[in-house]
Design a protein around this motif. Structure first.
Motif, PDB file in Angstrom:
ATOM      1  N   ASP A   1       0.862  -1.180   0.000  1.00  0.00           N
ATOM      2  CA  ASP A   1       0.000   0.000   0.000  1.00  0.00           C
ATOM      3  C   ASP A   1       0.904   1.237   0.000  1.00  0.00           C
ATOM      4  OD1 ASP A   1      -1.572   2.206   0.717  1.00  0.00           O
ATOM      5  OD2 ASP A   1      -2.818   1.050   2.110  1.00  0.00           O
ATOM      6  N   LYS A   2       1.050   1.851  -1.176  1.00  0.00           N
ATOM      7  CA  LYS A   2       1.993   2.963  -1.337  1.00  0.00           C
ATOM      8  C   LYS A   2       1.628   4.180  -0.492  1.00  0.00           C
ATOM      9  CE  LYS A   2       3.618   1.437  -5.720  1.00  0.00           C
ATOM     10  NZ  LYS A   2       4.138   1.711  -7.004  1.00  0.00           N
ATOM     11  N   GLU A   3       0.336   4.420  -0.313  1.00  0.00           N
ATOM     12  CA  GLU A   3      -0.082   5.562   0.509  1.00  0.00           C
ATOM     13  C   GLU A   3       0.261   5.328   1.973  1.00  0.00           C
ATOM     14  OE1 GLU A   3      -4.165   6.554  -0.302  1.00  0.00           O
ATOM     15  OE2 GLU A   3      -3.759   6.878  -2.443  1.00  0.00           O
ATOM     16  N   ALA A   4      -0.013   4.131   2.457  1.00  0.00           N
ATOM     17  CA  ALA A   4       0.334   3.802   3.848  1.00  0.00           C
ATOM     18  C   ALA A   4       1.845   3.875   4.041  1.00  0.00           C
ATOM     19  CB  ALA A   4      -0.185   2.414   4.216  1.00  0.00           C
ATOM     20  N   LEU A   5       2.595   3.343   3.087  1.00  0.00           N
ATOM     21  CA  LEU A   5       4.053   3.382   3.159  1.00  0.00           C
ATOM     22  C   LEU A   5       4.554   4.826   3.192  1.00  0.00           C
ATOM     23  CD1 LEU A   5       6.800   1.994   3.148  1.00  0.00           C
ATOM     24  CD2 LEU A   5       6.642   1.885   0.654  1.00  0.00           C
ATOM     25  N   SER A   6       3.975   5.687   2.390  1.00  0.00           N
ATOM     26  CA  SER A   6       4.362   7.093   2.356  1.00  0.00           C
ATOM     27  C   SER A   6       4.107   7.764   3.707  1.00  0.00           C
ATOM     28  CB  SER A   6       3.590   7.817   1.252  1.00  0.00           C
ATOM     29  OG  SER A   6       3.878   9.180   1.269  1.00  0.00           O
ATOM     30  N   ARG A   7       2.923   7.503   4.303  1.00  0.00           N
ATOM     31  CA  ARG A   7       2.589   8.106   5.595  1.00  0.00           C
ATOM     32  C   ARG A   7       3.530   7.613   6.689  1.00  0.00           C
ATOM     33  NH1 ARG A   7      -2.556   6.566   3.766  1.00  0.00           N
ATOM     34  NH2 ARG A   7      -2.588   4.886   5.316  1.00  0.00           N
ATOM     35  N   VAL A   8       3.812   6.307   6.699  1.00  0.00           N
ATOM     36  CA  VAL A   8       4.710   5.735   7.715  1.00  0.00           C
ATOM     37  C   VAL A   8       6.119   6.284   7.542  1.00  0.00           C
ATOM     38  CG1 VAL A   8       5.808   3.598   8.524  1.00  0.00           C
ATOM     39  CG2 VAL A   8       3.344   3.647   8.085  1.00  0.00           C
ATOM     40  N   THR A   9       6.577   6.343   6.303  1.00  0.00           N
ATOM     41  CA  THR A   9       7.920   6.868   6.043  1.00  0.00           C
ATOM     42  C   THR A   9       8.035   8.308   6.513  1.00  0.00           C
ATOM     43  OG1 THR A   9       8.174   5.386   4.153  1.00  0.00           O
ATOM     44  CG2 THR A   9       9.648   7.283   4.252  1.00  0.00           C
ATOM     45  N   LYS A  10       7.023   9.097   6.233  1.00  0.00           N
ATOM     46  CA  LYS A  10       7.016  10.499   6.678  1.00  0.00           C
ATOM     47  C   LYS A  10       7.074  10.572   8.206  1.00  0.00           C
ATOM     48  CE  LYS A  10       4.632  13.271   4.194  1.00  0.00           C
ATOM     49  NZ  LYS A  10       3.572  14.015   3.516  1.00  0.00           N
ATOM     50  N   GLU A  11       6.337   9.719   8.878  1.00  0.00           N
ATOM     51  CA  GLU A  11       6.349   9.692  10.346  1.00  0.00           C
ATOM     52  C   GLU A  11       7.726   9.290  10.866  1.00  0.00           C
ATOM     53  OE1 GLU A  11       5.545  10.098  14.220  1.00  0.00           O
ATOM     54  OE2 GLU A  11       4.185  10.733  12.645  1.00  0.00           O
ATOM     55  N   VAL A  12       8.328   8.265  10.281  1.00  0.00           N
ATOM     56  CA  VAL A  12       9.663   7.813  10.695  1.00  0.00           C
ATOM     57  C   VAL A  12      10.682   8.934  10.522  1.00  0.00           C
ATOM     58  CG1 VAL A  12      11.560   6.246  10.121  1.00  0.00           C
ATOM     59  CG2 VAL A  12       9.236   5.355  10.308  1.00  0.00           C
ATOM     60  N   LEU A  13      10.657   9.580   9.364  1.00  0.00           N
ATOM     61  CA  LEU A  13      11.641  10.617   9.068  1.00  0.00           C
ATOM     62  C   LEU A  13      11.491  11.861   9.943  1.00  0.00           C
ATOM     63  CD1 LEU A  13      11.755  10.349   5.176  1.00  0.00           C
ATOM     64  CD2 LEU A  13      13.492   9.585   6.818  1.00  0.00           C
ATOM     65  N   SER A  14      10.294  12.078  10.493  1.00  0.00           N
ATOM     66  CA  SER A  14      10.074  13.254  11.341  1.00  0.00           C
ATOM     67  C   SER A  14      10.256  12.933  12.826  1.00  0.00           C
ATOM     68  CB  SER A  14       8.677  13.824  11.088  1.00  0.00           C
ATOM     69  OG  SER A  14       7.687  12.928  11.569  1.00  0.00           O
ATOM     70  N   SER A  15      10.573  11.687  13.142  1.00  0.00           N
ATOM     71  CA  SER A  15      10.684  11.262  14.547  1.00  0.00           C
ATOM     72  C   SER A  15      12.132  11.100  14.966  1.00  0.00           C
ATOM     73  CB  SER A  15       9.984   9.913  14.739  1.00  0.00           C
ATOM     74  OG  SER A  15       8.635   9.985  14.388  1.00  0.00           O
TER      75      SER A  15
END
Length: 168
Positions: free
Chosen positions: A140-154
């Motif tokens: 799921d590319k959208e879910a992956l994008s949201r998770v990646t964004k969260e990881v990178l901002s944490s």
């Protein structure tokens, strides 16, 4: 027969300025199954090169979570950096919090992002919930994008925020 250092094909060798024993003792307070192996000490040979007195601890074998390590008191010639880090795979947020809090005690705390931290000896660690690995493998590319964004901002990873980003 007790497993000894050297039975693992690859053993990380950590170069400490002159505080290897202090570092090992610190790690053993965090990883409850930690234990020491064999030690070696500097002799008189090579003093003119390394300037380390005879009888000083040279190397110490140790284990953390079943992983073999070798610590070297090598002097101030090399420093740790983020190019090498040790990943701690955690089963829960409580475990993430435990390792994060313990490893940042007395140190420079979190270093960059994505669950990375540096301990007070300069060693880099990544404290990661195992569930994140599954999230990062989604199709799921959208879910992956949201998770990646969260990881990178944490800095420290928060499993509840990761789950929310994933859509769980």
């Amino acid at each position: 027969m007790e497993k000894r250092i050297g039975t693992q094909k690859i053993t990380p060798n950590l170069w400490f300025t002159m505080n290897a024993e202090e570092a090992i003792n610190f790690y053993m307070t965090i990883f409850k199954d930690g234990k020491k192996g064999r030690s070696s000490y500097y002799g008189e040979e090579g003093f003119e090169i390394h300037k380390i007195p005879a009888g000083t601890l040279m190397t110490q074998e140790f284990y953390l979570a079943g992983q073999e390590f070798l610590a070297l008191n090598g002097g101030p010639y090399f420093q740790f950096n983020e190019a090498i880090s040790f990943v701690i795979n955690c089963d829960s947020q409580e475990e993430v919090d435990y390792y994060w809090d313990k490893l940042t005690e007395g140190g420079p705390a979190e270093s960059q992002m994505c669950g990375w931290l540096k301990d007070k000896f300069g060693v880099s660690w990544q404290v990661v919930p195992l569930e994140l690995t599954e999230m990062m493998q989604t199709e799921d590319k959208e879910a992956l994008s949201r998770v990646t964004k969260e990881v990178l901002s944490s800095k420290k990873l928060d499993l509840n925020k990761l789950r929310a980003a994933y859509g769980k």
